[in-house]
Design an enzyme around this catalytic site. Structure first.
Site, mmCIF file in Angstrom:
data_model
loop_
_atom_site.group_PDB
_atom_site.id
_atom_site.type_symbol
_atom_site.label_atom_id
_atom_site.label_comp_id
_atom_site.label_asym_id
_atom_site.label_seq_id
_atom_site.Cartn_x
_atom_site.Cartn_y
_atom_site.Cartn_z
ATOM 1 N N LYS A 1 0.837 -1.205 0.000
ATOM 2 C CA LYS A 1 0.000 0.000 0.000
ATOM 3 C C LYS A 1 0.868 1.249 0.000
ATOM 4 O O LYS A 1 0.623 2.196 -0.760
ATOM 5 C CB LYS A 1 -0.919 0.005 1.215
ATOM 6 C CG LYS A 1 -1.827 1.236 1.292
ATOM 7 C CD LYS A 1 -2.618 1.290 2.576
ATOM 8 C CE LYS A 1 -1.741 1.695 3.745
ATOM 9 N NZ LYS A 1 -2.532 2.058 4.956
ATOM 10 N N ASP B 1 3.117 -0.445 12.558
ATOM 11 C CA ASP B 1 1.959 -1.055 11.906
ATOM 12 C C ASP B 1 1.857 -2.548 12.210
ATOM 13 O O ASP B 1 0.787 -3.150 12.041
ATOM 14 C CB ASP B 1 2.015 -0.851 10.384
ATOM 15 C CG ASP B 1 1.408 0.480 9.968
ATOM 16 O OD1 ASP B 1 0.788 1.154 10.822
ATOM 17 O OD2 ASP B 1 1.549 0.858 8.789
ATOM 18 N N ARG C 1 -6.300 -3.770 10.117
ATOM 19 C CA ARG C 1 -5.189 -4.444 10.791
ATOM 20 C C ARG C 1 -5.649 -5.160 12.063
ATOM 21 O O ARG C 1 -5.035 -6.151 12.460
ATOM 22 C CB ARG C 1 -4.064 -3.455 11.081
ATOM 23 C CG ARG C 1 -3.512 -2.834 9.806
ATOM 24 C CD ARG C 1 -2.023 -2.583 9.852
ATOM 25 N NE ARG C 1 -1.580 -1.992 8.600
ATOM 26 C CZ ARG C 1 -1.299 -2.673 7.490
ATOM 27 N NH1 ARG C 1 -1.439 -3.990 7.488
ATOM 28 N NH2 ARG C 1 -0.915 -2.065 6.398
ATOM 29 N N LYS D 1 -9.755 -2.537 2.672
ATOM 30 C CA LYS D 1 -8.890 -1.354 2.650
ATOM 31 C C LYS D 1 -7.537 -1.668 2.038
ATOM 32 O O LYS D 1 -6.988 -0.864 1.280
ATOM 33 C CB LYS D 1 -8.729 -0.815 4.073
ATOM 34 C CG LYS D 1 -7.866 0.435 4.196
ATOM 35 C CD LYS D 1 -7.831 0.909 5.633
ATOM 36 C CE LYS D 1 -6.896 2.090 5.814
ATOM 37 N NZ LYS D 1 -7.393 3.320 5.185
#
Length: 412
Positions: free
Chosen positions: A10, A296, A368, A393
């Site tokens: 991404k 992340d 996530r 997403k």
């Protein structure tokens, strides 16, 4: 050896779309990520008058070094933070009036440090409702350049946006950074800018970008390292093995360092020139780890932490509180619902060993959170999600791909 085909990054896809739009010529992006975030970015470019063509394995973008083809546009950024932060910066270098809005989730996420920096550079930018948040409007007349001071302690995307703008200014840009989180993402930005012909230098906390624009190129997009973390963690948790091609010693993405955390926990890790393999060894050790640069992947580690033989303490992750949701608190809440003892502080979470009991995970619409606790479900059957579809997403086919990997292990 189980091979998993991970979709494109991404972070790289978003940067590549900006660079392609700003470059002189037609850029071909090979195996870009196709997800809600990146489709939203491409749609935003289209609304701004850029031509984006698609084939099954690539996107072609007609660059416009002078800025958007239209003098007025209204752009909806969906949930995409890169779209919401990069596109306003891109149009600032053009000429026209542009309005940007986003989802309720994205409206809550901060934009203030980037807005202040753009205003310091002379950009006519106005927040229509809450200061430092979407919606916003820009009346663009190009950017002269100069020196600007930036606090990127909440998000490295603020610095990336300004760096990407640098070559489009008339005299170049000098950025003095006071705080920076997720520094490896800046390494991605710098490498990609140079691949598109930009001249950028770094001296400590000072970044200098020369004017001159970008050159079109053919750019291959790496698999997403953050997405790969779920499969690497799953292998470590279940004692299985997984290999991801396209992510190796030369990878741009700092989140590949998550495998080093798994190695410290006892997993066997092999990193070759163009692939990484993780094999579980039958157990996980507790540890204390600073994840500031790979935040992340914090939820990924939190989701497997109950199965370690001692506490797992994750530190220096305050910025996870201003992501799609407050990820630190979301992990803590869901782990407690699973029956796990958890303590938290402003920038840390400590998770104790336990046996999770099946429950429904509250996702807060955060992809996530879903993908991380899907890993937990490998050892805790019966876990469900209140919004499993929010994975669109970044990985629309996640449940099918992850389920197939899990089923292959049961068959084997």
């Amino acid at each position: 050896m189980a091979l998993v085909d991970i979709p494109g990054s991404k972070s790289i896809t978003a940067r590549a779309l900006f660079l392609a739009a700003a470059a002189d010529g037609v850029t071909r992006l090979v195996r870009p990520l196709r997800s809600d975030d990146t489709e939203g970015f491409a749609e935003g470019l289209t609304r701004l008058g850029y031509r984006v063509g698609r084939t099954p394995d690539s996107w072609h973008v007609d660059g416009r070094p002078g800025g958007p083809a239209v003098e007025r546009a209204d752009v909806y950024c969906r949930d995409g933070a890169t779209t919401a932060r990069f596109l306003p910066t891109l149009v600032a270098a053009g000429h026209g009036t542009y309005r940007f809005d986003a989802s309720a989730q994205m409206r809550r996420r901060p934009l203030g440090p980037l807005s202040r920096a753009l205003r310091d550079l002379g950009v006519d930018l106005r927040h229509e409702e809450a200061e430092g948040h979407h919606p916003l409007s820009i009346t663009a007349s190009g950017v002269e350049g100069g020196t600007v001071t930036l606090d990127a302690g909440q998000s490295s995307q603020y610095l990336t946006a300004l760096l990407l703008l640098g070559p489009l200014t008339r005299t170049g840009l000098r950025i003095e950074v006071t705080e920076l989180v997720s520094a490896p993402y800046i390494g991605i930005t710098l490498a990609m800018m140079r691949a598109f012909g930009a001249d950028v230098t770094v001296d400590g906390d000072v970044f200098e970008v020369a004017p001159g624009g970008y050159r079109a190129t053919t750019y291959p997009v790496e698999p997403d390292a953050s997405t790969a973390s779920y499969f690497f963690a799953a292998a470590a948790l279940t004692g299985r093995e997984v290999t991801v091609h396209g992510l190796g010693a030369g990878a741009l993405q700092g989140d590949l360092a998550f495998v080093d955390v798994l190695r410290r926990m006892g997993a066997h890790v092999e990193t070759g020139p163009d692939r990484t393999t993780v094999r579980g060894t039958g157990g996980l050790r507790g540890l204390t780890v600073n994840m500031r640069d790979i935040s992340d992947t914090m939820p990924t580690l939190a989701a497997i932490a109950p199965f370690a033989d001692g506490p797992v303490r994750i530190e220096d992750v305050a910025n996870t509180r201003v992501k799609e949701c407050d990820r630190l608190e979301a992990c803590a809440e869901n782990l407690r619902a699973l029956g796990i003892r958890v303590e938290t502080g402003p920038d840390w979470i400590e998770i104790h060993p336990g046996v999770p009991a099946a429950t429904e995970i509250r996702t807060y619409g955060d992809h996530r959170i879903v993908m991380s606790f899907a890993v937990t479900s490998l050892r805790t059957p019966g876990i469900g999600f209140d919004d499993p579809g929010c994975v669109r997403k970044t990985f629309p086919d996640f449940h099918e791909v992850f389920g197939a990997w899990a089923a292959a292990g049961e068959d084997g």
